[in-house]
Scaffold this motif. Sequence first.
Motif, short mmCIF file in Angstrom:
data_model
loop_
_atom_site.label_atom_id
_atom_site.label_comp_id
_atom_site.label_asym_id
_atom_site.label_seq_id
_atom_site.Cartn_x
_atom_site.Cartn_y
_atom_site.Cartn_z
N MET A 68 -4.82 -11.28 -17.05
CA MET A 68 -4.83 -11.26 -15.44
C MET A 68 -4.74 -10.06 -15.04
N ASN A 69 -3.44 -9.53 -15.48
CA ASN A 69 -2.63 -8.21 -14.88
C ASN A 69 -3.75 -7.06 -14.93
N ARG A 70 -4.43 -7.28 -16.07
CA ARG A 70 -5.49 -6.24 -16.53
C ARG A 70 -6.85 -6.14 -15.39
N LEU A 71 -7.07 -7.44 -15.13
CA LEU A 71 -8.25 -7.65 -14.25
C LEU A 71 -7.70 -6.96 -12.95
N PHE A 72 -6.85 -7.06 -12.38
CA PHE A 72 -6.25 -6.71 -11.12
C PHE A 72 -6.16 -5.16 -11.03
N ASP A 73 -5.39 -4.48 -12.28
CA ASP A 73 -5.52 -3.06 -12.42
C ASP A 73 -6.81 -2.57 -12.34
N TRP A 74 -7.81 -3.25 -13.34
CA TRP A 74 -9.13 -2.73 -13.15
C TRP A 74 -9.92 -2.87 -11.68
N LEU A 75 -9.33 -3.78 -10.93
CA LEU A 75 -10.08 -3.85 -9.71
C LEU A 75 -9.27 -3.00 -8.62
N ASP A 76 -7.99 -2.60 -8.95
CA ASP A 76 -7.20 -1.74 -8.04
C ASP A 76 -7.90 -0.28 -8.26
N HIS A 77 -8.00 -0.33 -9.50
CA HIS A 77 -8.64 1.13 -10.01
C HIS A 77 -9.90 1.57 -9.27
N ARG A 78 -10.63 0.62 -9.06
CA ARG A 78 -12.15 0.82 -8.49
C ARG A 78 -11.98 0.73 -7.14
N THR A 79 -10.93 -0.05 -6.23
CA THR A 79 -11.10 -0.24 -4.95
C THR A 79 -9.68 0.06 -4.20
N GLY A 80 -8.70 0.37 -4.94
CA GLY A 80 -7.46 0.91 -4.46
C GLY A 80 -6.93 -0.17 -3.39
N TYR A 81 -7.33 -1.53 -3.66
CA TYR A 81 -6.59 -2.69 -2.75
C TYR A 81 -5.28 -2.79 -2.55
N ARG A 82 -4.44 -2.28 -3.72
CA ARG A 82 -3.01 -2.60 -3.78
C ARG A 82 -2.35 -1.74 -2.52
N SER A 83 -2.64 -0.41 -2.22
CA SER A 83 -2.26 0.05 -1.34
C SER A 83 -2.48 -0.26 0.14
N LEU A 84 -3.81 -1.01 0.10
CA LEU A 84 -4.39 -1.47 1.40
C LEU A 84 -3.47 -2.75 1.70
N VAL A 85 -3.14 -3.67 0.71
CA VAL A 85 -2.38 -4.60 1.08
C VAL A 85 -0.88 -4.23 1.24
N HIS A 86 -0.60 -3.26 0.75
CA HIS A 86 0.65 -2.73 1.04
C HIS A 86 0.89 -2.19 2.26
N GLU A 87 0.02 -1.39 2.71
CA GLU A 87 -0.33 -0.96 4.11
C GLU A 87 0.01 -2.07 5.09
N ALA A 88 -1.00 -3.25 4.65
CA ALA A 88 -0.95 -4.12 5.88
C ALA A 88 0.20 -4.81 5.91
N LEU A 89 0.91 -5.28 4.71
CA LEU A 89 2.18 -6.01 4.81
C LEU A 89 3.53 -5.53 4.98
N HIS A 90 3.59 -4.08 4.62
CA HIS A 90 4.80 -3.48 4.50
C HIS A 90 5.03 -2.48 5.93
N GLU A 91 4.31 -2.83 6.92
CA GLU A 91 4.47 -2.08 8.00
C GLU A 91 6.09 -2.29 8.67
N ASN A 92 6.73 -1.28 8.98
CA ASN A 92 8.19 -1.30 9.46
C ASN A 92 8.21 -2.05 10.56
N VAL A 93 9.14 -2.87 10.71
CA VAL A 93 9.37 -3.74 11.98
C VAL A 93 10.82 -3.24 12.37
N PRO A 94 11.04 -2.42 13.41
CA PRO A 94 12.18 -1.85 13.75
C PRO A 94 13.01 -2.96 14.26
#
Lengths: 608, 167
Positions: free
Chosen positions: A1-27
Amino acid sequence: MNRLFDWLDHRTGYRSLVHEALHENVPGGSRWRYIWGSALTFGIFVQFITGLFLWMAYSPSAGSAWESVYYIQNEMTAGWLLRGIHHSMAQLMTVLLVLHFMQVVIDGAYKAPREINFWFGLGLLGVVLALSLTGYLLPWDQKGYWATRVATNIAGVTPLIGPWVQRILIGGPDYGHHTLTRFFALHAGWLPGLLVVLIAGHIYLFRKHGLTAAEPRRKADEPFWPDQVLKDAVASLAVMAAVLVMIFWPRISGAGGPLGADLSAPADPSELYSAARPEWYFLFLFQLLKYFPGESEVWGAIVLPGVGISILLAMPFLGRWRLGHRFNIVFLATGLAGAAALTLLAWRADRLSPEFQVARRMADREAERMMVLAGSPLGIPPSGGASLLRQDPFIQGPKLFAKHCSSCHRWGGEDGQGGIPRDPASAADLKGFATREWLAGLLDPARVATSNYFGGTKLSDGKMSRFVRKEVSRFTPAQREELTGVLAAISAEAGLRGQAKADRRDAALIARGREVIRTDSMRCTECHAFRKADEDASAPELTGYGSREWLIALVGDPAHARFYGKRNDRMPRFAADQVLDAESIGLVVDWLRGDWYEPGEPHARASH
Amino acid sequence: MAACCAAVAATAAAAVPVAAGLGVLTDPVRRHVGGGGFLKVATLAALPEDGTPRKFPVVATRVDAWSRSPGVPVGAVYLRRVQGARVEALNVSCPHAGCSVDFDADRHQFRCPCHDSLFGIDGGITDRRSPSARPLDALEVQVREGGEVWVRFQNFRAGTAQKIPIA
């Protein structure tokens, strides 16, 4: 499963997008006061979802819009719920928008560098209100139709470009198919597209500049996920719960009535709709217009709102000064208080206006009746739902009676629509005409000369009235019993639906009554013709008395020899003098005879 | 914990509008066509004595979502005399994919203009490579008093070897 997500992330970079969306700083950590933006985004999400599904069943044309909405509301699985959610969420979003806006102004969240984001927000407010305005018309019911006429006529008073704007908006010189196709394209295409662009810009800028933290900060900074997301999700759930409460309110409050959004009668330009009001959040503008007489309307409709909007747009600049920020808050508070006061005034004016209350009752009655007619076995004809109402005695009868008959006649003491005419009655009260009870009153010495019968007419002291007062009052018990049969026999001539059972049950009594009339022991045929030609008859014929044909002929020409002849008192010859057409006379006659479609009948009566 | 609750709350909130929408979307699955009774289509006098099929429109009350239109064409049938007063009726829709079949008078057969399915004059399949999996759909016929030809008009699912009425 992880390999599938790695493959997907390599092609789309979705992890950084999700990270960007969810790890916004709340002061200062997650707080409930930051939920408004997310709650609104959720509201818009719901409107998109429900709107797309409604689109799959909606038909934007003047001949099918109301009908398709009726079908969604009453026939399709969960259609009422889908419409209810879309409608109630639109209402709730207006409230959420105002709250969000107040918070931004009070917190000074519009200050540099967030000016442009503030304008995006104002743009969003405008688009959401435009969505409400365009959506109001789409069911093509009386309420939406008349409110939209008002709104677009107001757009028409804009200096210079007004008339063009109006014509382009409504797609022609009059409201019709193209008004709907245009409003629908605006409502489901242009405006949502613009909304998406503005939201993207709004969220991008919000992320770029970060959240405007409310001071003092209570906690250390936290990422958006998971604590703030949880608060936002709970807020969205609360919004959804509030929407469901709004939908089920008729049940919860015990008031009854249909669930979901209302649907008034189909739009009909020939039927005045005095109960037309815009949605409650536009009511203050509606009320404001009352204070601008004649051509000064442009001040109330365009100039004043224009100045208000300009000040809102200038808020970020005004807010640079300490005093300016205070001014902004005071301006917003005054504006909202003013709008609230105008809304209350509008409500109060309607509550105190008897005309509005009557119009409202009539509108409700028509809306309810429309549901009954559309749900009858004959269904909705290809010509659309409005024709059902136009041909319905239950709705048209009282209107015609109030307009053409109630200046002399009454119906249960009223004008047929629940109003009391100014002048006293000068002809018979026709409620229950030709029923046994009504005839018993006519033959009652105490009542014949009252205003319920001959009282107001020149027949007040005519032969019939004298006969009843002098002869009937001296009837022996045996004669009284005979009279009961005579009344039943005459009443049976009418073939009233409401009496069909009694007529069948009392067939023997009726037969005896007919015999009494024929043998003239009660002297009826001295003046009236019954079941045979009688050239000497001088009073209305009793053959078919009160039947549809008899009444249509009487209303058409009361001065005909078959009825009152030369003795006719002031009653107009409605058909002979072309006061009313045959269809209208038929409608009023059917209504007087209590002859209209009732739910549960196996087959609706074919129209006459 | 917070993450789990957030996911549950968000899903629950979104599920309501989606569920209502799916109800409306799948509504057609729960609808059934009414009718199914006999309809008067033609008279015997209108049918050629030599047994050549002739096409007639079927007129009935059409219920289309909200609107109800009496007296409109709802389909068509081929009628053909067999042995004097007996009549056979075939639905004009090709059982393969629903195109309307033509009668080729020269070759004495029905031919579908879309995928060239061929049917004999009785509706049977005459070509072993026929794209259609079943013969043309025969319909029940009654010849009533005065030579009136009444047909129990029905449509059937396309593409199946079995004749399954659309209910």
